[in-house]
Design an enzyme around this catalytic site. Sequence first.
Site, mmCIF file in Angstrom:
data_model
loop_
_atom_site.group_PDB
_atom_site.id
_atom_site.type_symbol
_atom_site.label_atom_id
_atom_site.label_comp_id
_atom_site.label_asym_id
_atom_site.label_seq_id
_atom_site.Cartn_x
_atom_site.Cartn_y
_atom_site.Cartn_z
ATOM 1 N N ILE C 594 -20.123 -6.331 -56.806
ATOM 2 C CA ILE C 594 -19.409 -7.441 -56.143
ATOM 3 C C ILE C 594 -19.812 -8.745 -56.845
ATOM 4 O O ILE C 594 -20.969 -9.019 -57.169
ATOM 5 C CB ILE C 594 -19.590 -7.499 -54.781
ATOM 6 C CG1 ILE C 594 -19.213 -6.377 -53.961
ATOM 7 C CG2 ILE C 594 -18.830 -8.827 -54.091
ATOM 8 C CD1 ILE C 594 -17.812 -5.785 -54.224
ATOM 9 N N PRO C 597 -19.586 -12.682 -53.712
ATOM 10 C CA PRO C 597 -19.330 -12.048 -52.624
ATOM 11 C C PRO C 597 -18.613 -13.151 -51.569
ATOM 12 O O PRO C 597 -17.791 -12.701 -50.746
ATOM 13 C CB PRO C 597 -20.919 -12.085 -51.781
ATOM 14 C CG PRO C 597 -21.947 -12.251 -53.192
ATOM 15 C CD PRO C 597 -21.017 -13.060 -54.080
ATOM 16 N N GLY C 666 -12.929 -2.774 -58.448
ATOM 17 C CA GLY C 666 -11.786 -3.506 -57.926
ATOM 18 C C GLY C 666 -11.591 -3.872 -56.616
ATOM 19 O O GLY C 666 -11.742 -2.775 -56.005
ATOM 20 N N GLU C 669 -6.947 -4.420 -53.708
ATOM 21 C CA GLU C 669 -5.892 -3.907 -52.964
ATOM 22 C C GLU C 669 -6.333 -3.009 -51.987
ATOM 23 O O GLU C 669 -5.939 -2.447 -50.852
ATOM 24 C CB GLU C 669 -4.751 -3.136 -53.983
ATOM 25 C CG GLU C 669 -4.204 -3.933 -54.618
ATOM 26 C CD GLU C 669 -3.604 -3.482 -55.947
ATOM 27 O OE1 GLU C 669 -2.287 -3.261 -55.854
ATOM 28 O OE2 GLU C 669 -4.156 -3.254 -57.160
#
Lengths: 183, 330, 709
Positions: C594, C597, C666, C669
């Site tokens: 990440i 964050p 990723g 989505e």
Amino acid sequence: MGPAPAPTHSAITLQVNGEKYTLSVDHRTTLLDALRERLDLTGTKKGCDQGQCGACTVLLDGRRAVSCLQLAVAAEGREITTIEGLADGERLHPVQQAFLDLDGYQCGYCTPGQICSAVAVIEEHAAGWPSAATDDVRPEAGVPELTAEEIRERMSGNLCRCGAYVSIVQAVARAAGAEEAAV
Amino acid sequence: MREFGYHRAADVSGAVALLAADPDARFLGGGTNLVDLMKTGVERPARLVDVRDLPLDRIEPAGDGGLRIGATVTNSELAAHPEVRRRYPALAQAVLAGASGQLRNMATVGGNLLQRTRCGYFTDASKPCNKRVPGSGCPAIEGVHHNHAVLGASAHCVAVHPSDMGVALAAFDAVVSYETADGPGALPLADFYLPVGDTPHRETALPPGALITGVTLPPAPVAARSRYRKVRERASYAFAIGSVAAALDVADGVVREVRLAFGAVASRPWRARAAERALTGAPADADAFAAAADAELSAARPLPDNAYKVTLMRNLTVAVLTELAEEAAR
Amino acid sequence: MTTAPTRPAAAQGSVGTAHTRVEGRDKVTGAARYAAEIPFTGLAHGWLVLSTVARGRIRAVDADAALALPGVLAVLHHGNAPRLVTDYVGMLGVPDPTAAVFQHDRVPHAGWPVALVVAETPEQAREAADTLAVRYDEEPHDIAFSAARPDAYPVDGYTPAVTEKGDVEAGLAASAVVVDEEYTTPEEHHSAMEPHAATARWDGGRLEVVDSNQGSTWVQSELAAMFALDPSAVRVVSEHVGGGFGSKGVRAQQVAAAMAASVLGRPVRVVLTRRQVFSLTGYRSPTAQRIRLGADAGGRLRVLEHRSWNQTSTVYEFVESSAGPARVLYDAEAHRTSQEVVRLDVPSPTWMRAPGEAPGSFALESAFDELAEKCGIDPIELRLRNEPETGPVSGLPFAGRNLAACFREGARRFGWAERDPRPGVRRDGRWLLGTGTAAASFPVGAGASTAALTAEADGTFTVRIAAADIGTGARTALTLVAADALGTAPERVRVRVGDSAFGSAWIAGGSMGTRSWSWAVTEAARELRERLALSGEIPPEGITVRSDTTEAIGALARKERHSFGAQFAEVAVDVATGEVRVRRMLGIFAAGRIVNPLTARSQLIGGMTWGISMALHEEAVRDRVTGAHYGADLAGYHVATHADVPRIEADWVDDTDPDDPVGIKGIGEVGIVGAAAAIANAVWHATGVRHRALPIRPDRVLTGGTAGV
């Protein structure tokens, strides 16, 4: 016999963020389009142009309104405050600062409307206005606490498609000094 | 949107005279409905007469405990007013359940009564609609009617009235005052909206060119214990799929007086008089509430995709009246 | 003059620490300008006219009356518009011809662009567009989508139409427990808050477009192909983008604006109205999905069959790849998936946030909950028992999975252990309460990109990359990645995005943007540091290096690369009114490293918010009478608003992609995937009734009632 055709344009003076602007407007021009297309104040956004999203929210005489359904010619004589008029010079308005710090936005397009709306929400609450989330609207019940549920209901006229609602509510609570109530 | 003239009216008589002189003129209040309809081509006025500055913006006592509400009072001011909240809490709740904070700050009481249906055939000028273009047909009956009328509709139109405020006003016997070039007049809300019949484009009994000047709420002690509940397809900022305004006075477990009106089920706010009759003098319990709702809803004529509204209104009626009865018992 | 930067004293980097958005101040003050907000001298305004019939031919466009109105400059239509090249293959394949406006008289669906009116002001253009007389020869339309259509056919999209191993029927016959159900999802729309807008200007033979898009070089290459220009003669700029979600590629507005600007010899802006956005910019197709699961008494899958159908237009073949999750999440001896389409007189669907996975996971993860109920096994335990070792279809290893870790951490934080599995036994006043869970997965990858990185003479750095920050926080993420790669502080790095002049780059799409661009930035930084180590001094114009990741990405080993997650939801249901409220949600994700964050959490929560909206609200209604949308606006098409969205928590477990230079997967989505299923499963837990059709509207809940409770 019909009436004589009326003029379709007017010279008006708009008072925006404390400044006076004189311009000739087509009566069809909304306040939103006048701000964006004529005064180059593009901070106020056009999301739906139908009063269905809140992106174009400004303050009219201190109260929030959707500028897409407000004709510019009918806004003459009213004090208009847009997102560009909230900060005090370099110092952000507390609502703006809270949105920035708590990431109360993503694409940023609904943000000016959310912020203008939030500024008004805090004032409406301070004035004792109830909301649809207020269990007992009778004045004897007193002013409802500005809980997360109250903030959510009062902010519901501002859609955010990125889905930043969670942090927007936190930001409004922080700016209102209501972070404990809004847990 | 065609080009149009704009006049800001300074007094009521001037406003009415301007409208009388031009059949293509419209009054402009908050603009939240009219300006939208102009953008979509549903309304094409040649001139607008802006009535926002008229001195009709006050809420004053009327009669013994009644209220007179000026036509240009905004929805927000109405909902925030202490006497409205104290004497007619369901009215404040109904207004707060409508639209958004921004729209309530703009929308006026007069405009709210005159707002047009949100039927998607009416608001889309490319589609047929008997209300918009008389004789063009009503595709909703064969097409999309998920949120259309189950009461009082006709083969010519099944649209519903979108107002929340009007539902509470209907329950409280509001009277609408107006001004025309020929003088003032008044219409009880019960007579204000016309039956649909074969003239869905004729929506109110207001004389041509009339300007609504205010709404009077007669005294109604029963209204002090009242409630508005609205069901919609998201939690806020959406039109109702069903709503109930109710007021209840209970003594010794028996209904002494009840007021009941339904929203989003008909072309107008629907005063549920059959239910009121059935319930007056009946025990204040869920069975009686359900029977009263059934008495009203026996007249319902749902279409294939909106039959749920009959169940919804029955359940909502029972739920709201039960809440009020419990409140009375506390 | 300055010396080359040195490594920071501490090893502590910027990646992984929370940073507010670098453009945040501009966004909260209204200073950030979006596509329709860049001033142009001599600007004219175009207004599109869309067809009112659902199928037929344009008989005539009578422009005389419109042209006679004040301020009207031109009316473009199929009879007079410049010709375009349409038979090219673009960066993402064969283009949807909806963008190639005014090339013929055929009307393939309601809301097809038939003309553009250009005038001096938007008010004049709108009125002329409203009154433009377009006459049609109307033909009967067919918009009736269902799985039962005999004309449905399988299509290989970005993934194969059919995957198959084992004997489904024999497996089902031998299974102790079988689930066989159909699930449906409706037509859904991206509804980005900023409507599509473009301004085009020609300068000599060069075309410049100010746009709102998800990839400036992508749009540049498509416009160059359509207008038969060398890509170097087209520049597309898209600095701030008010949301995209898959809808902001090449659309009618850029093409119409470029045409009109060429005809009039002045800049032309075309902004879509909200209603036009519904017709012209793609949508998620409705789906019908049939799932058959067969398991032994212990819940181990013997059969997984997932068949999916979606609609597409008559002019473009788009597959909603709903079988995606079934090909990744669970294995079985008999494993069969298929994706079929039905061509109808409707607009072309397209990618919408988690294309395939969003509707596919609703069906699959609902079916898994039904299997858990039938087996009497906890839904999380059921999933843990069916964790595959390798890709169920591909047999390839996973480049990190960690789904089990997500479920364990999520169960702990959500309080899953205290859950009573029986449905319909918890009440809070008028509300029945329930909880539900679901798995999430979404493919990740990287697309070839170039970046330019400049060491400035003042000791700062400038990154130039044709990335798009559509609200993802890409600008800020790339700032952090560049800072670490350069060994400097983020305050010394300036990232410029959204300009095709910066060279080719992957789009903000497929959950691949930040990873793809970070790779290019990391490569450039490595090279720049080498250059700086040699040069010592920086000239006034700075030192610039360029990277291109085409080769590195091409050399990536084939693996199952996905982000994963575990979704949890608690709902309250009033079966008397049909209202459903989500009370809380938790998502735990394994989504690689990440970068930021603060913004990552926002993006994951945003996806989960979409899950609420998908589960309860969103549904575009097409009118069978006219073939057109009914209520195509934001009052008719409900997206979740503030009052619908409770406290949502999103967090992640340690995860990485070992083959990525930064370890990124990723996150754009995966947040929506499984979210609607978790909510639907919670509604079952509250009421005892399964809702297999989205959205779970009040009328459906009201009609469904409670079962055996």
